[in-house]
Design an enzyme around this catalytic site. Structure first.
Site, PDB file in Angstrom:
ATOM      1  N   ASP A 224       0.745  -1.293  -0.133  1.00 44.95           N
ATOM      2  CA  ASP A 224       0.270   0.018  -0.152  1.00 44.95           C
ATOM      3  C   ASP A 224       0.629   1.024  -0.112  1.00 44.95           C
ATOM      4  OD1 ASP A 224      -2.879   1.117   1.008  1.00 44.95           O
ATOM      5  OD2 ASP A 224      -1.758   1.827   1.898  1.00 44.95           O
ATOM      6  N   GLU A 247       1.763  -0.006  -4.842  1.00 47.72           N
ATOM      7  CA  GLU A 247       0.461   1.296  -5.601  1.00 47.72           C
ATOM      8  C   GLU A 247       0.999   2.005  -5.290  1.00 47.72           C
ATOM      9  OE1 GLU A 247      -3.223   3.039  -3.407  1.00 47.72           O
ATOM     10  OE2 GLU A 247      -1.275   1.921  -2.431  1.00 47.72           O
TER      11      GLU A 247
END
Ligand SMILES: *[C@@H]1O[C@H](CO)[C@@H](O)[C@H](O)[C@H]1NC(C)=O
Ligand SMILES: *[C@@H]1O[C@H](CO)[C@@H](O)[C@H](O)[C@H]1NC(C)=O
Ligand SMILES: *[C@@H]1O[C@H](CO)[C@@H](O)[C@H](O)[C@H]1NC(C)=O
Ligand SMILES: *[C@@H]1O[C@H](CO)[C@@H](O)[C@H](O)[C@H]1NC(C)=O
Ligand SMILES: *[C@@H]1O[C@H](CO)[C@@H](O)[C@H](O)[C@H]1NC(C)=O
Ligand SMILES: *[C@@H]1O[C@H](CO)[C@@H](O)[C@H](O)[C@H]1NC(C)=O
Ligand SMILES: *[C@@H]1O[C@H](CO)[C@@H](O)[C@H](O)[C@H]1NC(C)=O
Ligand SMILES: *[C@@H]1O[C@H](CO)[C@@H](O)[C@H](O)[C@H]1NC(C)=O
Ligand SMILES: *[C@@H]1O[C@H](CO)[C@@H](O)[C@H](O)[C@H]1NC(C)=O
Ligand SMILES: *[C@@H]1O[C@H](CO)[C@@H](O)[C@H](O)[C@H]1NC(C)=O
Length: 517
Positions: A224, A247
């Site tokens: 993330d 990400e």
């Protein structure tokens, strides 16, 4: 500092044991179903009507309920599952932004999140996936932890010393140092930024991820938020010893997303730039800009280290559901075919196959159970695409080839990867008297099969095919019939359609295809 990190990198590279679990190259042929654990399946006897995504609180899904309901994912042909973070989250009173049902509000990363089950439950999920020949990808957060003030009690986190955090500041998005060091979130729910330049943090995260991956037999990580100094990543992923996909939110510029992939970054990133191009090309209403996709394919090839490892998606927990921004299902079907038949690893976010239609967070995280896990047209298309891609992926020539654009017109785009041609349109369901003409490299008279309908198309003079949309904008996926044996598709050795008379058709149309079917 950099020298020290380099030194640590060198030591880790030198000492690294061979990977236990799956490498980037092993992930290349996989396809991924993305699950928010809390929202995928309920335990027996729970009230199925009690989950309103607007409430932003727990609905009751667990690692066990996912494990008990894997048939739905495997029957659709997926070979990997990405699950939301497993680490313990914030446990205090409900915040103005709700509860951490999503798993991204990390408290102590070394503990599991007991809302989702026990250590044995997570191991059982991992074992069951492996028993089915599927991979487990776990979402992890290293950029930050969650707090309810800008001066939190650090003793509740894995890193307990203030030097292991950057001091509070608000991110200035035009300043990379600020993006790396300042805090995400806001003053209501601040996300204290971990000091990933600190050697104790680098080694602490390394120890943590190495043991997490080993303990739960994890095959890959989705990471993330990339708002961290770049030299952190190679060390972290080396310690993890498995495929890492990051990400990098946002589309602009592609060069920035591409800078994260490769030996100085991670194995891969989610292909946000292509996501935005697909939105530009295929959503109805929308700019219907097919050039955005062909341009992005060219830029991707030029800039990314390895397009075959990028994560292709149309939805996730941070962007609107496709069906919210484009209600015509043909738009979804055509864009979906692109994600499976171009370069990269296809990823489908739970609920897309059920036409889930919420817009932004929290409405894009609706529970799956009200759908009754129905065998929808989207589910069937995804099943077909997975089975076809799983077949193609056994052929390394197809798997490692790079997709090319054969045609870009106002109404569609034709791409070719290996010997597979996909002709995709953005006209939607209503029929239009328009067509996409395509020059293929195939010889005149080559017998092609549309694997979505099993109807034959014969290549016309000078390699032409032409897809007409007088019955609506269906996607078309063509492969030479000579390459079908062993695929399980279209009876392998397809009888020619009844009106075949031995003469080559110069142009076959989608209309004819559907009529024959
Ligand atoms: C960029 O952000 C860093 C960290 O907040 C700050 O120290 C620096 O002054 C900023 N640079 C500019 C040019 O604003
Ligand atoms: C900021 O970071 C991005 C992503 O790594 C990079 O592409 C860009 O060149 C950086 N900008 C500056 C001014 O260093
Ligand atoms: C891509 O990355 C691999 C290792 O991750 C490296 O060996 C290779 O040189 C890179 N290729 C390019 C074109 O950057
Ligand atoms: C379509 O996308 C391309 C590439 O992103 C861009 O250059 C072009 O201006 C866009 N066309 C329209 C009409 O917006
Ligand atoms: C998009 O999502 C919002 C919020 O979830 C909803 O109110 C709206 O009806 C949706 N639009 C469509 C077209 O599904
Ligand atoms: C879904 O329906 C299709 C078409 O009827 C059928 O072939 C397929 O087996 C079904 N899939 C599942 C998982 O039931
Ligand atoms: C493998 O794929 C390539 C490119 O799509 C194709 O030319 C070749 O015939 C395929 N091989 C087999 C055994 O199917
Ligand atoms: C479709 O368009 C072609 C040329 O653009 C025209 O000749 C033909 O009559 C049209 N067919 C219908 C059914 O409108
Ligand atoms: C034959 O195909 C090529 C592309 O493959 C194209 O450039 C050329 O114009 C075509 N010739 C004719 C006569 O259509
Ligand atoms: C075969 O079909 C083509 C296209 O429909 C037609 O033009 C041709 O006359 C037919 N040939 C015979 C021998 O029936």
């Amino acid at each position: 500092m950099t020298l020290l990190v380099l030194l640590i990198t060198f030591v880790f590279l030198a000492l690294a044991s061979p990977s236990l679990a799956a490498t980037a190259d092993q992930w290349r042929s996989r396809s991924i179903y993305q699950v928010i654990i809390d929202r995928y399946a309920l335990p027996q006897g729970a009230d199925p009507t009690k989950c309103d995504p607007a409430d932003r609180t727990w609905c009751g899904g667990t690692w066990n309920t996912l494990q008990e309901n894997l048939d739905y994912i495997q029957n659709a042909g997926f070979t990997a599952v990405w699950i939301s973070p497993v680490s313990q989250n914030y446990q205090g009173p409900t915040t103005p932004y709700g509860d951490p049902y999503h798993g991204y509000w990390i408290a102590d990363a070394t503990q599991l999140n007991d809302h989702f089950g026990t250590s044995d439950d997570l191991k059982a999920l991992s074992d069951e996936l492996h028993r089915r020949g599927m991979y487990l990808m776990v979402d992890v957060v290293v950029n930050d932890v969650m707090a309810t003030s800008t001066n939190p009690d650090l003793s509740t986190y894995m890193f307990k010393d203030s030097s292991q955090y950057h001091p509070y500041c608000v991110i200035g998005w035009n300043n990379n140092t600020s993006i790396e060091r300042c805090w995400l979130g806001d003053t209501v729910v601040p996300l204290p930024d971990i000091n990933t330049e600190d050697p104790t943090v680098v080694s602490g995260f390394g120890d943590w991820i190495e043991s997490l991956v080993k303990e739960y037999n994890i095959d890959g990580l989705r990471i993330d938020g990339m708002h961290v100094n770049m030299d952190f990543w190679p060390v972290f992923c080396e310690r993890a010893g498995v495929f890492c996909i990051g990400e990098v939110f946002g589309s602009d510029p592609v060069r920035a997303a591409a800078s994260f992939q490769g030996p100085n970054g991670l194995d891969s990133v989610l292909h946000y730039p292509m996501y935005y191009s697909l939105v530009d090309a295929f959503t109805i209403p929308g700019p219907l800009n097919t050039t955005a996709v062909s341009d992005m394919m060219a830029q991707s090839k030029a800039l990314f280290n390895d397009t075959g490892l990028l994560g292709n998606f149309l939805e996730n927990q941070d962007v609107p559901r496709w069906h919210n921004i484009s209600v015509d299902p043909q738009s979804l079907y055509n864009a979906m075919v692109f994600n499976f038949m171009s370069d990269g690893i296809p990823i489908v976010y739970y609920g897309q196959e059920q036409y889930s239609n919420g817009n932004a967070d929290p409405y894009n995280r609706a529970p799956l159970w009200p759908s009754d896990y129905a065998n929808t047209t989207a589910y069937q298309l995804i099943t077909t695409l997975n089975k076809f891609r799983n077949f193609l992926a056994q052929n390394s020539t197809w798997l490692y080839s790079s997709a090319n654009v054969l045609a870009t017109t106002e109404y569609g785009i034709a791409i070719m990867k290996g010997d597979v041609i996909s002709v995709l349109t953005n006209i939607g369901s209503p029929p239009q008297n328009v067509s996409v003409p395509v020059y293929t490299p195939f010889q005149t008279d080559t017998d092609l099969v549309n694997i979505l309908t099993c109807v034959h198309w014969v290549v016309g003079s000078n390699g032409t095919i032409e897809v007409e949309y007088t019955l609506g904008g269906q996607p078309v996926v063509l492969i030479p019939s000579s390459e079908l044996p062993g695929s399980g598709f279209c009876g392998d050795n397809i009888p020619l359609p009844h009106d075949w008379n031995g003469t080559s058709w110069t142009v076959l149309s989608a209309q004819r295809d559907i009529l024959l079917n």
